[in-house]
Structures are given as C-alpha cells and as structure tokens.
Design a protein around this motif. Structure first.
Motif, PDB file in Angstrom:
ATOM      1  N   SER A  90      39.360  21.082  41.815  1.00 51.46           N
ATOM      2  CA  SER A  90      39.959  21.888  42.873  1.00 51.46           C
ATOM      3  C   SER A  90      41.443  21.572  42.932  1.00 51.46           C
ATOM      4  CB  SER A  90      39.294  21.579  44.217  1.00 51.46           C
ATOM      5  OG  SER A  90      39.912  22.337  45.237  1.00 51.46           O
ATOM      6  N   LYS A 130      43.800  23.725  44.216  1.00 50.47           N
ATOM      7  CA  LYS A 130      44.501  24.453  45.273  1.00 50.47           C
ATOM      8  C   LYS A 130      44.975  23.539  46.392  1.00 50.47           C
ATOM      9  CE  LYS A 130      40.347  25.863  47.727  1.00 50.47           C
ATOM     10  NZ  LYS A 130      39.617  26.981  48.257  1.00 50.47           N
ATOM     11  N   GLN A 131      44.158  22.603  46.836  1.00 47.98           N
ATOM     12  CA  GLN A 131      44.561  21.716  47.924  1.00 47.98           C
ATOM     13  C   GLN A 131      45.660  20.768  47.465  1.00 47.98           C
ATOM     14  OE1 GLN A 131      40.626  20.325  48.383  1.00 47.98           O
ATOM     15  NE2 GLN A 131      40.231  21.585  50.189  1.00 47.98           N
ATOM     16  N   TYR A 132      45.523  20.259  46.259  1.00 47.22           N
ATOM     17  CA  TYR A 132      46.497  19.314  45.721  1.00 47.22           C
ATOM     18  C   TYR A 132      47.869  19.963  45.571  1.00 47.22           C
ATOM     19  CZ  TYR A 132      48.619  15.935  42.534  1.00 47.22           C
ATOM     20  OH  TYR A 132      49.455  15.031  41.958  1.00 47.22           O
ATOM     21  N   GLY A 165      49.053  22.286  47.457  1.00 49.98           N
ATOM     22  CA  GLY A 165      49.566  22.755  48.720  1.00 49.98           C
ATOM     23  C   GLY A 165      49.040  24.102  49.175  1.00 49.98           C
ATOM     24  N   ARG A 166      47.931  24.554  48.635  1.00 52.79           N
ATOM     25  CA  ARG A 166      47.325  25.816  49.076  1.00 52.79           C
ATOM     26  C   ARG A 166      46.001  25.502  49.752  1.00 52.79           C
ATOM     27  NH1 ARG A 166      48.667  27.036  43.849  1.00 52.79           N
ATOM     28  NH2 ARG A 166      46.498  27.158  43.273  1.00 52.79           N
ATOM     29  N   ARG A 167      45.594  26.368  50.648  1.00 50.35           N
ATOM     30  CA  ARG A 167      44.299  26.204  51.334  1.00 50.35           C
ATOM     31  C   ARG A 167      43.382  27.330  50.978  1.00 50.35           C
ATOM     32  NH1 ARG A 167      44.861  22.640  56.032  1.00 50.35           N
ATOM     33  NH2 ARG A 167      47.041  22.100  56.142  1.00 50.35           N
ATOM     34  N   LYS A 189      50.612  26.529  40.051  1.00 53.14           N
ATOM     35  CA  LYS A 189      51.182  27.067  41.291  1.00 53.14           C
ATOM     36  C   LYS A 189      51.556  28.536  41.140  1.00 53.14           C
ATOM     37  CE  LYS A 189      53.162  22.776  43.023  1.00 53.14           C
ATOM     38  NZ  LYS A 189      54.392  22.038  43.336  1.00 53.14           N
ATOM     39  N   GLU A 198      43.235  28.190  41.486  1.00 53.52           N
ATOM     40  CA  GLU A 198      42.618  27.333  42.490  1.00 53.52           C
ATOM     41  C   GLU A 198      41.648  26.320  41.898  1.00 53.52           C
ATOM     42  OE1 GLU A 198      40.947  29.836  45.500  1.00 53.52           O
ATOM     43  OE2 GLU A 198      42.921  30.495  46.188  1.00 53.52           O
ATOM     44  N   TYR A 199      41.030  26.662  40.792  1.00 54.95           N
ATOM     45  CA  TYR A 199      40.034  25.786  40.185  1.00 54.95           C
ATOM     46  C   TYR A 199      40.217  25.741  38.672  1.00 54.95           C
ATOM     47  CZ  TYR A 199      37.777  26.379  44.687  1.00 54.95           C
ATOM     48  OH  TYR A 199      37.522  26.400  46.033  1.00 54.95           O
TER      49      TYR A 199
END
Length: 93
Positions: free
Chosen positions: A85, A87-89, A91-93, A35, A40-41
């Motif tokens: 991935s 980033k989605q997990y 809380g980022r898009r 975080k 992101e990856y």
C-alpha cells in the motif's frame, strides 16, 4: 498478462514497461512515478518475479518493503504474494 492490452482500461502503453522497471527496481525516480501516476498499490507475485527474471533484473524488495504490505497465500497453488500500500506512505488517503 499481455501489457499491450492496458489501453482497454483507458491507460496509455507509452512508457508503461519503463515505469514498471523503475518502480520494481526502486530507482531514484520511483517514488515520484508512484505519486505522479497516483498509484495506490503495488502487487508482487510470481508473475512479477518471473517477468523481472526474464528481463535480467532483480526486483528491489528493500525498496518495496519500506511500504506497508499484506501477504497472502494463494489457496489453490500455495504461492505467496504481497500487496504493498503506497498511497498512505506517499501522502494520499
């Protein structure tokens, strides 16, 4: 590759390998590191597995497998690799 060259991409080498250890080992602070550094990856290839083995630890795939990933096969060498991935997990898009 040689991690000492990451400065050429505007990244600091200070603490870099410790961050890698934490993320790939899935330590208690791994999610916070992801975080805070806006990662992101996460890539997992034979290079990362060899790097971990050379440093006498095992990559915590249970931790990484909590994230969605795509798995690919290198068409030249036939080795599989995964791109997680995070980033989605996180809380980022």
């Amino acid at each position: 590759g040689y991690p000492g060259l990451i400065w050429t991409h505007g990244l600091s080498f200070d603490g870099y390998e410790q961050v890698l250890f934490s993320v790939y080992q899935g330590t208690s602070d791994a999610e916070q590191i992801l975080k805070n550094r806006k990662i992101e990856y996460v890539l997992l290839t034979i290079k990362e597995l060899t790097w971990a083995k050379d440093r006498h630890f095992t990559i915590n795939t249970d931790f990484l497998n909590r994230f969605p990933y795509d798995e690919f096969i290198d068409p030249v060498f036939g080795q599989s690799y995964r791109i997680y991935s995070v980033k989605q997990y996180l809380g980022r898009r």
